[in-house]
Design a protein around this motif. Structure first.
Motif, PDB file in Angstrom:
ATOM      1  N   PRO A   1       0.813  -1.229   0.000  1.00 39.88           N
ATOM      2  CA  PRO A   1       0.000   0.000   0.000  1.00 39.88           C
ATOM      3  C   PRO A   1       0.840   1.271   0.000  1.00 39.88           C
ATOM      4  N   VAL A   2       1.931   1.275   0.775  1.00 41.12           N
ATOM      5  CA  VAL A   2       2.795   2.449   0.826  1.00 41.12           C
ATOM      6  C   VAL A   2       3.485   2.654  -0.521  1.00 41.12           C
ATOM      7  N   LEU A   3       3.992   1.577  -1.106  1.00 41.71           N
ATOM      8  CA  LEU A   3       4.664   1.670  -2.393  1.00 41.71           C
ATOM      9  C   LEU A   3       3.714   2.197  -3.458  1.00 41.71           C
ATOM     10  N   GLU A   4       2.485   1.701  -3.490  1.00 41.03           N
ATOM     11  CA  GLU A   4       1.514   2.163  -4.488  1.00 41.03           C
ATOM     12  C   GLU A   4       1.227   3.651  -4.307  1.00 41.03           C
ATOM     13  N   ARG A   5       1.085   4.084  -3.065  1.00 41.49           N
ATOM     14  CA  ARG A   5       0.795   5.498  -2.800  1.00 41.49           C
ATOM     15  C   ARG A   5       1.931   6.394  -3.293  1.00 41.49           C
ATOM     16  N   LEU A   6       3.171   5.987  -3.046  1.00 37.96           N
ATOM     17  CA  LEU A   6       4.323   6.792  -3.462  1.00 37.96           C
ATOM     18  C   LEU A   6       4.476   6.788  -4.983  1.00 37.96           C
ATOM     19  N   LEU A   7       4.224   5.641  -5.612  1.00 34.96           N
ATOM     20  CA  LEU A   7       4.306   5.567  -7.070  1.00 34.96           C
ATOM     21  C   LEU A   7       3.233   6.441  -7.725  1.00 34.96           C
ATOM     22  N   LEU A   8       2.036   6.448  -7.124  1.00 30.91           N
ATOM     23  CA  LEU A   8       0.960   7.284  -7.658  1.00 30.91           C
ATOM     24  C   LEU A   8       1.344   8.754  -7.581  1.00 30.91           C
ATOM     25  N   GLY A   9       1.915   9.164  -6.453  1.00 26.10           N
ATOM     26  CA  GLY A   9       2.368  10.542  -6.323  1.00 26.10           C
ATOM     27  C   GLY A   9       3.441  10.883  -7.335  1.00 26.10           C
ATOM     28  N   PHE A  10       4.338   9.937  -7.580  1.00 23.76           N
ATOM     29  CA  PHE A  10       5.406  10.136  -8.560  1.00 23.76           C
ATOM     30  C   PHE A  10       4.843  10.308  -9.966  1.00 23.76           C
ATOM     31  N   VAL A  11       3.903   9.431 -10.363  1.00 28.80           N
ATOM     32  CA  VAL A  11       3.307   9.517 -11.699  1.00 28.80           C
ATOM     33  C   VAL A  11       2.567  10.838 -11.871  1.00 28.80           C
ATOM     34  N   ARG A  12       1.881  11.270 -10.827  1.00 30.81           N
ATOM     35  CA  ARG A  12       1.160  12.543 -10.907  1.00 30.81           C
ATOM     36  C   ARG A  12       2.114  13.705 -11.167  1.00 30.81           C
ATOM     37  N   VAL A  13       3.254  13.684 -10.496  1.00 34.03           N
ATOM     38  CA  VAL A  13       4.241  14.749 -10.688  1.00 34.03           C
ATOM     39  C   VAL A  13       4.807  14.709 -12.102  1.00 34.03           C
ATOM     40  N   VAL A  14       5.055  13.510 -12.630  1.00 30.62           N
ATOM     41  CA  VAL A  14       5.579  13.380 -13.989  1.00 30.62           C
ATOM     42  C   VAL A  14       4.572  13.921 -15.006  1.00 30.62           C
ATOM     43  N   VAL A  15       3.287  13.580 -14.828  1.00 30.19           N
ATOM     44  CA  VAL A  15       2.254  14.076 -15.750  1.00 30.19           C
ATOM     45  C   VAL A  15       2.142  15.591 -15.646  1.00 30.19           C
ATOM     46  N   ALA A  16       2.209  16.116 -14.424  1.00 29.40           N
ATOM     47  CA  ALA A  16       2.168  17.571 -14.240  1.00 29.40           C
ATOM     48  C   ALA A  16       3.374  18.229 -14.901  1.00 29.40           C
ATOM     49  N   ALA A  17       4.533  17.561 -14.841  1.00 32.60           N
ATOM     50  CA  ALA A  17       5.744  18.092 -15.476  1.00 32.60           C
ATOM     51  C   ALA A  17       5.586  18.134 -16.990  1.00 32.60           C
ATOM     52  N   LEU A  18       4.853  17.174 -17.545  1.00 35.07           N
ATOM     53  CA  LEU A  18       4.548  17.197 -18.978  1.00 35.07           C
ATOM     54  C   LEU A  18       3.646  18.371 -19.322  1.00 35.07           C
TER      55      LEU A  18
END
Length: 226
Positions: free
Chosen positions: A126-143
């Protein structure tokens, strides 16, 4: 030694399981709201309508954060700081399947991750999924901050993995039919992500000024006790 789950009362285990299911169903419903908002923003809309869509997205993020806290509290292993392990490839694959529709509505296609099997990291799933989701969101925002969302070409988001003796590095980069895409991470997004990562001693790797342009995470590999 008995595990944390085995030491809990069966009724409490059932209650925690129900709590996790309800939190997951709530997050799935929010994903559909986010999908609808993302589809609407792709059409011509007045500034007022776009402001309302932004308000919807902000509300979705706030509710998702609340449900995430509920899900974390329902983790029977939340009190243990050691001995945790989860498979990076499995967790990322499940997350990618869940968020693919929302990303597609933004013109982003998440490519199957190049993550070799047997890549355990020292985090609960659960912790890993939460951190990965936050990471993907930042990458999409960076795009989006780079202006690559509005040029009409589908953006392919690629994820790859490199393993070391004590760490696993996960990198994300973007490209379209016309070539590689730049990422421009906003300071506020960077700080927010780094604060979340710091709690679990995970490092953000910023290579947005290099070629290839990419963002990454350095996670601690899980060490076997045998």
């Amino acid at each position: 030694m008995r595990s944390v789950v085995e030491s809990l009362d069966p009724i409490e285990v059932g209650a925690l399981a129900l709590q996790r299911v309800l939190a997951l169903e709530g997050r799935n419903a929010l994903a559909r709201v986010e999908l609808a908002a993302s589809e609407l923003v792709r059409f011509e809309a007045s500034p007022a309508v776009r402001d309302r869509i932004s308000a919807i997205r902000e509300a979705v993020e706030e509710l998702d954060a609340v449900l995430d806290k509920i899900e974390r509290l329902s983790d029977p292993q939340r009190g243990t700081a050691s001995g945790l392990s989860s498979d990076l490839s499995q967790v990322f694959a499940a997350l990618a399947k869940r968020i693919a529709p929302s990303l597609a509505a933004r013109g982003v296609v998440l490519e199957p991750a190049e993550i070799a099997g047997g890549s355990p990291v020292a985090l609960s799933a659960p912790v890993l999924e939460r951190l990965l989701l936050g990471f993907v969101r930042v990458v999409v925002a960076a795009l989006e901050d780079s202006g690559t969302e509005t040029d009409g070409d589908p953006i392919v988001l690629s994820v790859c993995c490199a393993e070391g003796e004590s760490a696993i590095e996960l990198f994300a980069s973007a490209a379209s039919a016309t070539g590689p895409r730049r990422l421009r991470i906003a300071r506020a997004s960077r700080v927010e992500l780094e604060v979340a990562l710091a709690e679990w001693r995970i490092e953000l790797i910023d290579e947005t000024g290099a070629t290839p342009c990419r963002l990454g995470l350095r996670l601690h590999a899980s060490v076997s006790d045998v």
